[in-house]
Write a protein that holds these residues in place. Sequence first.
Motif, mmCIF file in Angstrom:
data_model
loop_
_atom_site.group_PDB
_atom_site.id
_atom_site.type_symbol
_atom_site.label_atom_id
_atom_site.label_comp_id
_atom_site.label_asym_id
_atom_site.label_seq_id
_atom_site.Cartn_x
_atom_site.Cartn_y
_atom_site.Cartn_z
ATOM 1 N N ASN A 34 55.747 81.085 31.177
ATOM 2 C CA ASN A 34 54.716 80.148 31.639
ATOM 3 C C ASN A 34 55.323 79.114 32.582
ATOM 4 O O ASN A 34 56.526 78.825 32.512
ATOM 5 N N TYR A 36 54.564 75.087 33.962
ATOM 6 C CA TYR A 36 53.834 73.842 33.759
ATOM 7 C C TYR A 36 54.149 72.873 34.893
ATOM 8 O O TYR A 36 55.242 72.896 35.469
ATOM 9 N N GLN A 89 58.757 78.099 30.853
ATOM 10 C CA GLN A 89 58.822 78.190 29.390
ATOM 11 C C GLN A 89 58.752 79.654 28.994
ATOM 12 O O GLN A 89 57.878 80.379 29.464
ATOM 13 N N THR A 91 57.954 82.436 26.119
ATOM 14 C CA THR A 91 57.217 82.588 24.867
ATOM 15 C C THR A 91 57.531 83.927 24.227
ATOM 16 O O THR A 91 56.790 84.396 23.350
ATOM 17 N N PRO A 95 62.197 79.853 18.636
ATOM 18 C CA PRO A 95 61.355 78.826 19.249
ATOM 19 C C PRO A 95 61.133 79.061 20.738
ATOM 20 O O PRO A 95 62.045 79.533 21.435
ATOM 21 N N PRO A 96 59.945 78.744 21.233
ATOM 22 C CA PRO A 96 59.754 78.773 22.677
ATOM 23 C C PRO A 96 60.674 77.725 23.304
ATOM 24 O O PRO A 96 60.906 76.660 22.712
ATOM 25 N N PHE A 98 62.151 75.776 27.087
ATOM 26 C CA PHE A 98 61.748 75.343 28.415
ATOM 27 C C PHE A 98 62.953 75.217 29.342
ATOM 28 O O PHE A 98 64.079 74.953 28.882
ATOM 29 N N GLY A 99 62.707 75.351 30.633
ATOM 30 C CA GLY A 99 63.713 75.025 31.612
ATOM 31 C C GLY A 99 63.845 73.519 31.747
ATOM 32 O O GLY A 99 63.014 72.753 31.242
ATOM 33 N N GLN A 100 64.864 73.106 32.468
ATOM 34 C CA GLN A 100 65.161 71.675 32.574
ATOM 35 C C GLN A 100 64.271 70.961 33.572
ATOM 36 O O GLN A 100 64.285 69.729 33.652
ATOM 37 N N GLU B 44 65.349 68.658 28.867
ATOM 38 C CA GLU B 44 64.187 69.531 28.930
ATOM 39 C C GLU B 44 63.273 69.313 27.730
ATOM 40 O O GLU B 44 63.648 68.698 26.728
ATOM 41 N N LEU B 45 62.075 69.812 27.856
ATOM 42 C CA LEU B 45 61.125 69.798 26.762
ATOM 43 C C LEU B 45 61.671 70.613 25.594
ATOM 44 O O LEU B 45 62.334 71.643 25.782
ATOM 45 N N TRP B 47 60.410 72.242 21.827
ATOM 46 C CA TRP B 47 59.346 72.527 20.859
ATOM 47 C C TRP B 47 59.819 72.135 19.477
ATOM 48 O O TRP B 47 60.872 72.589 19.025
ATOM 49 N N HIS B 104 52.115 80.140 21.820
ATOM 50 C CA HIS B 104 52.996 79.182 22.487
ATOM 51 C C HIS B 104 52.563 78.870 23.909
ATOM 52 O O HIS B 104 53.338 78.297 24.681
#
Lengths: 107, 119
Positions: A34, A36, A89, A91, A95-96, A98-100, B44-45, B47, B104
């Motif tokens: 994904n 964002y 991100q 999925t 855990p999912p 994310f990139g930085q 980064e984000l 979860w 997700h």
Amino acid sequence: DIQMTQSPSSLSASVGDRVTITCRASQTISTYLNWYQYKPGQAPKLLISEASTLQSGVPSRFSGSGSGTEFTLTISSLQPEDFATYCCQQTYSTPPTFGQGTKLEIK
Amino acid sequence: QVQLQESGPGLVKPSETLSLTCNVSGGSFNSFFWAWIRQPPGKELEWIGHVYYSGSTTYNPSLKSRVTISLDASKKQFSLNLSSVTAADTAIYYCARAWAHVRHNFDSWGQGTLVTVTS
């Protein structure tokens, strides 16, 4: 956990430019990817899911491609409202992750 | 149009428990996963975990020993408790929603709330 690496970390561009952001996964994730967009003080926005599916209401100048471990987000003609941070991100697995993020700034 | 709004203290002392609530308005509470995600400064984000509308939970293994996520469907709220916090837990905390069939894919988010861990 699957590591997601984006390039570049930041990018300066002008209105009307075509830009491409790359995201690489540390292992194959098929198309479970994904993109964002987020801006300070605002809710992040899901732009593209499953590598290339544009979400409802997202302008068609945004597009995504890729599979396996390498993916791209392309904005065909930058608009003023597109200057923001973009992150990918995966999925594929929990855990999912994310990139930085890639910060897109006005040149 | 669903809206999510985080609330809770902006400052938490080291070793204490961080507690946040997310209020959901304008949409159904059922058939969704309700998640917490955070972003430390310059990182980064990440979860944290989610709760299904049925009440079942899944947590990030890196935080599992300290995290509890719960929901109150009657109030259309879900909550995060993170115990034994340190400065590394300083972050913007977001609540988010994902449809049950794409657990997700976070299609709606709150604006985020900054939580600083400091004595």
